[in-house]
Design a protein around this motif. Structure first.
Motif, mmCIF file in Angstrom:
data_model
loop_
_atom_site.group_PDB
_atom_site.id
_atom_site.type_symbol
_atom_site.label_atom_id
_atom_site.label_comp_id
_atom_site.label_asym_id
_atom_site.label_seq_id
_atom_site.Cartn_x
_atom_site.Cartn_y
_atom_site.Cartn_z
ATOM 1 N N UNK A 51 47.061 -12.467 2.850
ATOM 2 C CA UNK A 51 46.399 -13.446 2.660
ATOM 3 C C UNK A 51 45.198 -13.851 3.182
ATOM 4 N N UNK A 52 45.252 -13.804 4.537
ATOM 5 C CA UNK A 52 43.821 -14.025 5.261
ATOM 6 C C UNK A 52 42.737 -13.148 4.951
ATOM 7 N N UNK A 53 42.998 -11.830 4.845
ATOM 8 C CA UNK A 53 41.936 -10.859 4.413
ATOM 9 C C UNK A 53 41.593 -11.050 3.246
ATOM 10 N N UNK A 54 42.714 -11.244 2.063
ATOM 11 C CA UNK A 54 42.093 -11.509 0.749
ATOM 12 C C UNK A 54 41.289 -12.701 0.529
ATOM 13 N N UNK A 55 41.328 -13.981 1.321
ATOM 14 C CA UNK A 55 40.615 -15.019 1.322
ATOM 15 C C UNK A 55 39.189 -14.790 1.738
ATOM 16 N N UNK A 56 39.212 -13.940 2.783
ATOM 17 C CA UNK A 56 37.990 -13.617 3.505
ATOM 18 C C UNK A 56 37.069 -12.935 2.598
ATOM 19 N N UNK A 57 37.784 -11.838 2.074
ATOM 20 C CA UNK A 57 37.038 -10.995 0.889
ATOM 21 C C UNK A 57 36.371 -11.997 -0.171
ATOM 22 N N UNK A 58 37.037 -12.846 -0.575
ATOM 23 C CA UNK A 58 36.536 -13.801 -1.455
ATOM 24 C C UNK A 58 35.783 -14.928 -1.097
ATOM 25 N N UNK A 59 35.559 -15.366 -0.199
ATOM 26 C CA UNK A 59 34.889 -16.407 0.310
ATOM 27 C C UNK A 59 33.653 -15.979 1.421
ATOM 28 N N UNK A 60 33.716 -14.724 1.901
ATOM 29 C CA UNK A 60 32.710 -14.234 2.639
ATOM 30 C C UNK A 60 32.774 -14.753 4.149
ATOM 31 N N UNK A 108 34.852 -14.800 8.023
ATOM 32 C CA UNK A 108 35.668 -13.725 8.864
ATOM 33 C C UNK A 108 37.058 -14.287 8.580
ATOM 34 N N UNK A 109 37.815 -13.267 8.865
ATOM 35 C CA UNK A 109 39.307 -13.321 8.963
ATOM 36 C C UNK A 109 39.530 -14.268 9.774
ATOM 37 N N UNK A 110 38.999 -14.228 11.018
ATOM 38 C CA UNK A 110 39.508 -15.281 12.051
ATOM 39 C C UNK A 110 39.163 -16.725 11.730
ATOM 40 N N UNK A 111 38.313 -16.901 11.070
ATOM 41 C CA UNK A 111 37.815 -18.181 10.388
ATOM 42 C C UNK A 111 38.937 -18.590 9.491
ATOM 43 N N UNK A 112 39.117 -17.692 8.494
ATOM 44 C CA UNK A 112 40.128 -17.920 7.310
ATOM 45 C C UNK A 112 41.658 -18.434 8.103
ATOM 46 N N UNK A 113 42.041 -17.704 8.931
ATOM 47 C CA UNK A 113 43.246 -17.780 9.830
ATOM 48 C C UNK A 113 43.112 -19.262 10.424
ATOM 49 N N UNK A 114 42.352 -19.765 11.079
ATOM 50 C CA UNK A 114 42.202 -21.042 11.390
ATOM 51 C C UNK A 114 42.397 -21.989 10.527
ATOM 52 N N UNK A 115 41.667 -21.865 9.415
ATOM 53 C CA UNK A 115 41.497 -22.867 8.304
ATOM 54 C C UNK A 115 42.979 -22.964 7.730
ATOM 55 N N UNK A 116 43.447 -21.769 7.322
ATOM 56 C CA UNK A 116 44.881 -21.739 6.827
ATOM 57 C C UNK A 116 45.957 -22.340 7.673
ATOM 58 N N UNK A 117 45.833 -22.131 8.907
ATOM 59 C CA UNK A 117 46.667 -22.712 10.111
ATOM 60 C C UNK A 117 46.701 -24.042 9.919
ATOM 61 N N UNK A 118 45.468 -24.728 9.995
ATOM 62 C CA UNK A 118 45.371 -25.853 10.047
ATOM 63 C C UNK A 118 45.958 -26.691 8.715
#
Length: 211
Positions: A41-50, A52-62
């Motif tokens: 999921x994190x990688x898929x969202x990173x592809x769609x939003x532009x 980074x995977x780490x940034x998406x991971x932080x946002x999803x975790x929050x």
């Protein structure tokens, strides 16, 4: 366990475990053989939003942590640290890890990532400073509605399916991770759990020797 008890060791374990967990994610991302379920999921969202995977991971975790509110779950230091540290480590590791092309190296990255994840999980869970946001969501739901195994299956199948539709990588690594992470964590956790100190007992009072 009280927060201050054996705190230096627990803090070391927590942050070493979170750093290792982030590195394990990056190893599996670099292998391109299938990610951990949530990282699909994190990688898929990173592809769609532009992002980074780490940034998406932080946002999803929050966002997942916000779901704790109606479940009346209480986060700990480990919970907040999990959100921030793992995401930062993933982005840092992604910058320096090579992108292997040979299949043997890719399998080594994948297997190394799975084993490291099991060990790192034992480290940070064993520190007893609070669960990660995703684990806390599952245990909170299970405590109030259904079984832990049931919720874990539903959530992980859901995030894998959604992530795959968004472009995240699903493969043999995803399957091996799902099969191996439970036994690996069960193997490492007992030896890495920080136990509370035994209560001190007063020294025995010596009886006077008979005259």
């Amino acid at each position: 366990m009280p927060l201050r008890e054996r705190l230096p060791r627990r803090l070391f374990q927590l942050y070493a475990g979170l750093a290792g967990y982030g590195l394990s994610i990056s190893l599996m991302l670099a292998a391109h053989l299938g990610n951990q379920p949530w990282d699909v999921l994190h990688q898929g969202l990173a592809h769609r939003t532009g992002l980074s995977v780490g940034t998406v991971l932080i946002i999803v975790g929050a966002l997942v942590l916000l779901c704790w509110i109606p479940l009346r779950q209480r986060p700990g230091l480990g919970t907040v640290s999990n959100i921030v540290v793992i995401g930062l480590v993933v982005d840092a590791a992604n910058q320096v890890l090579p992108q292997p092309s040979h299949i043997v190296t890719r399998w080594a990255f994948m297997i190394g990532g799975i084993v490291l994840c099991g060990f790192a999980s034992g480290l940070y869970i064993g520190a007893n400073l609070g669960p990660g946001p995703r684990d806390g969501l599952m245990t909170g739901l299970a405590a109030r509605t259904w079984s832990l195994r049931g919720w874990r299956t539903v959530l992980e199948v859901g995030v894998v399916a959604t992530g795959a539709l968004l472009g995240g990588t699903v493969g043999i690594g995803t399957v091996l991770y799902a099969l191996a992470i439970g036994p690996l964590a069960q193997f490492f956790l007992p030896m890495l759990t920080v136990a509370p100190r035994a209560p001190r007992t007063p020294a025995a009072v010596a009886e006077p020797a008979p005259a």
